[in-house]
Design a protein around this motif. Structure first.
Motif, mmCIF file in Angstrom:
data_model
loop_
_atom_site.group_PDB
_atom_site.id
_atom_site.type_symbol
_atom_site.label_atom_id
_atom_site.label_comp_id
_atom_site.label_asym_id
_atom_site.label_seq_id
_atom_site.Cartn_x
_atom_site.Cartn_y
_atom_site.Cartn_z
ATOM 1 N N PHE A 42 80.937 -11.184 33.827
ATOM 2 C CA PHE A 42 79.836 -10.233 33.920
ATOM 3 C C PHE A 42 80.036 -9.067 32.971
ATOM 4 O O PHE A 42 79.126 -8.676 32.253
ATOM 5 N N SER B 95 70.282 -21.939 32.794
ATOM 6 C CA SER B 95 70.493 -20.559 33.268
ATOM 7 C C SER B 95 70.863 -20.552 34.740
ATOM 8 O O SER B 95 71.751 -19.798 35.157
ATOM 9 N N SER B 99 74.327 -19.088 36.016
ATOM 10 C CA SER B 99 74.287 -17.788 36.678
ATOM 11 C C SER B 99 74.715 -17.902 38.139
ATOM 12 O O SER B 99 75.349 -16.980 38.660
ATOM 13 N N CYS B 103 77.704 -15.488 39.216
ATOM 14 C CA CYS B 103 77.409 -14.480 40.228
ATOM 15 C C CYS B 103 78.209 -14.717 41.505
ATOM 16 O O CYS B 103 78.675 -13.761 42.126
ATOM 17 N N TRP B 160 71.119 -13.280 29.875
ATOM 18 C CA TRP B 160 70.597 -13.050 31.226
ATOM 19 C C TRP B 160 71.345 -13.817 32.299
ATOM 20 O O TRP B 160 70.886 -13.870 33.432
ATOM 21 N N VAL B 161 72.475 -14.463 31.974
ATOM 22 C CA VAL B 161 73.069 -15.350 32.977
ATOM 23 C C VAL B 161 73.884 -14.655 34.046
ATOM 24 O O VAL B 161 74.304 -15.315 34.987
ATOM 25 N N ALA B 162 74.143 -13.362 33.922
ATOM 26 C CA ALA B 162 74.901 -12.710 34.987
ATOM 27 C C ALA B 162 74.144 -11.493 35.500
ATOM 28 O O ALA B 162 74.553 -10.361 35.300
ATOM 29 N N SER B 216 66.932 -17.513 40.241
ATOM 30 C CA SER B 216 67.183 -17.556 38.791
ATOM 31 C C SER B 216 66.267 -18.555 38.102
ATOM 32 O O SER B 216 65.807 -18.305 37.002
#
Lengths: 316, 290
Positions: A42, B95, B99, B103, B160-162, B216
């Motif tokens: 992240f 994605s 993600s 996450c 945008w994946v996290a 997502s």
């Protein structure tokens, strides 16, 4: 043209190499290091795709640049120009209208619907909840097409229904500046109310029943119970919803862009659309970046104030 | 469709009439809302089967009589619909998988470990939710264009994946769903920390993974502004871009785009209905906990 090195995301692979070379060291430290490894992807992305762009954005906002060649440093001139740009102020006014509308109409409407859905022994609660949530699942382009179709001023469904019901149906929903704003606002209401409802409903279901019973014993009617029991118990949810709505509506783009292209004239133009137009249609990238920085500051300050006021984010 | 057991407390006779009237009003209210929310979508569905000249017939016709498949045929034969569809679903699928993995891993770390700087790092992560997309859009586009990474599989996925929202949601859920004792038992058995996550935590987190997955997928599948900026080659168009371009190219005629819109809505609705419970419950888990 030279291309800088490709940013790549490769989180824990490097660690694993270390792991293989010195298993005992890694095994001894893995418990302490694991959380850092787990969160590192992240922060890698955070740095590359958030912090760096913010820095670059700050720099670009002080330059004049059409996207080719080198940006030319102009200091704070973009900001000065924005202050006297009537289009920018129009977009600020429209965006404020959207924000005030969502806070004062969409959020209370969602609470009202949640309250209705929370009625004891209601049949079909899940079906209602699901159906109300559906608009937000559908792609905004699809939604905007549908709204364009049914709000068409000559042959749309809405004017047809008005004609049938009241004998008058000549509202120019998308062509008249005031009505166009109303239509955008209706679209926002239609799209987001059901989404916010599920948050309130979940909050309502968590309010302890004893509180209501105690209030009823004290002789409180439904209205007083709502003000004295429901609202205070919902504070965390309301805070969450209000802050989310504030931040996302301040950046509203899709609804006016797809439905009216900001028009007629600039009557539905939002700040995010202003930035898009300046940056990607008029090639004024520095100017667009400056507007972006201003939007950031405003959202940040208002977000912080709202969080203070509603005491969000303080754990326990 | 489950309904919570009705609590009837044998209301007194004089109250019964009022309560019944209240019920009728309540259902009338809820059903009229249902119509308001569903009607536009049903109208689009119906109109997509109308001939071009009937779409705007006056007075408006609720049902497509005569119904025609001409719009769908014209779309699928004349437009690269399947290419848009493939790009959109692939981008959204990739994605989603990445993600959800990132996450849940980060959420697990924030929920189940004490480490130096945790509070600061968490707040840093959380504050990124307040950064408007409009602020980073110009510089981010510039960076990605300079690096020649405008292919949808990079530009629409990697930045945008996290999402911080996803990490926050997973942390809330992990705190509730994964008992510390289970992790400690795993440690005694000699599991590495990653194995604890994969073997013990992940199975317990399944509902939340579903919620985050739908969220997502929909976010990526429906996104418009960023693809509009970063994707320029028509062969790389996603569905929203394709529909948008088609609408412009056909002089704002509704026949083809309505067919495209109806087909484009199918995956979103499918994913939503399959995982509806997880999504609605998972989304609210973070907000409701005080």
């Amino acid at each position: 043209m030279t291309s800088p090195p490709t940013p790549r995301t490769r989180p824990p692979t490097g660690r694993r190499a270390v792991d293989a070379a010195a298993p005992s060291w890694w095994l001894r430290h893995q418990r302490a290091l694991a959380p850092y490894v787990f969160i590192s992807p992240f922060y890698l992305l955070y740095g590359l795709f958030l912090l760096v762009p913010i820095g670059v954005g700050l720099y670009l906002s002080c330059t004049e640049w059409a996207g080719l060649g080198t940006p030319r440093w102009v200091g704070l001139r973009n900001y000065q120009d924005l202050m006297t740009d009537s289009s920018f102020w129009t977009s600020v006014r429209n965006t404020s209208l959207y924000v005030v509308f969502t806070m004062c109409v969409v959020v209370p409407a969602a609470l009202l619907i949640a309250q209705a859905l929370n009625a004891r022994g209601l049949r079909g609660r899940d079906m209602f909840r699901l159906a109300y949530f559906m608009p937000v699942v559908i792609s905004p382009i699809v939604v905007a097409l549908v709204f364009g179709l049914i709000f068409d001023n000559e042959f749309g469904l809405v004017n047809g229904l008005l004609e049938a019901a009241f004998g008058f149906g000549g509202v120019d929903w998308l062509g008249d500046p005031a009505w166009a704003r109303v239509t955008v606002v209706i679209l926002v209401l239609w799209r987001w109310t059901g989404y916010l409802t599920i948050f309130f409903l979940a909050g309502l279901q968590n309010v302890p029943k004893e509180l209501y019973e105690a209030a009823a014993i004290d002789g409180a009617g439904p209205v007083r119970r709502f003000w004295e029991v429901t609202l205070p118990s919902l504070r965390p949810v309301t805070a969450f919803v209000a802050v989310t709505v504030l931040i996302s509506t301040a950046q509203i783009f899709e609804e006016p862009f797809l439905l009216t292209q900001g028009g007629p004239g600039e009557s539905t133009l939002s700040v995010a659309m202003f930035i898009f137009r300046a940056g990607f249609q008029r090639q004024q990238l520095g100017y667009a970046a400056a507007a972006g920085v201003l939007l950031f500051l405003v959202v940040f300050i208002f977000g912080l104030l709202a969080m203070r006021a509603l005491k969000v984010g303080r754990e326990q | 469709m489950t309904v919570t057991a009705a609590h009837t407390e044998a209301p007194r006779d004089e109250r019964r009439g009022r309560v019944a009237r209240g019920r009728v009003l309540l259902y009338a209210f809820l059903i009229s809302l249902l119509v308001v929310f569903a009607l536009p979508l049903l109208w689009a569905l119906s109109s997509s089967f109308k001939a071009r000249s009937d779409i705007f017939s006056y007075p408006p016709q609720p049902l497509p009589l005569p119904a025609t498949l001409e719009n769908f045929r014209g779309l699928l034969d004349g437009q690269p619909f399947w290419s848009w569809f493939l790009t959109s679903t692939l981008v959204a699928g990739i994605s989603t998988v990445v993600s959800v993995a990132l996450c849940s891993l980060a959420g697990f770390a924030f929920a189940k470990y004490r480490f130096k700087g945790k509070r600061f790092l968490f707040n840093l992560m959380f504050s990124s939710l307040a950064v408007p997309f409009a602020v980073i859009v110009v510089p981010l586009f510039t960076m990605i264009a300079k690096a020649h990474l405008t292919t949808p599989y990079f530009a629409l996925v990697v930045p945008w994946v996290a999402p911080a929202f996803g990490i926050f949601m997973m942390r809330q859920y992990t705190e509730q769903a994964v008992p510390d004792a289970l992790l400690d038992a795993g440690r005694v058995d000699g599991c590495t920390e990653f194995a604890l996550f994969r073997r013990i935590a992940l199975p317990l987190l399944r509902p939340a993974l579903g919620a985050l997955g739908v969220w997502s997928f929909l976010a990526s599948y429906n996104s418009l502004l960023w693809p509009l900026i970063v994707v320029s080659a028509p062969e790389d168009y996603t569905l929203p871009l394709g529909i948008q371009a088609l609408f412009g190219a056909t002089g704002r005629q509704y026949d083809l785009v309505l067919a495209a819109a109806v087909l484009a809505a199918v995956p979103s609705l499918l994913v939503f209905f399959l995982l509806r419970r997880q999504l609605l419950e998972g989304l609210t888990a973070g907000a409701v906990k005080s």
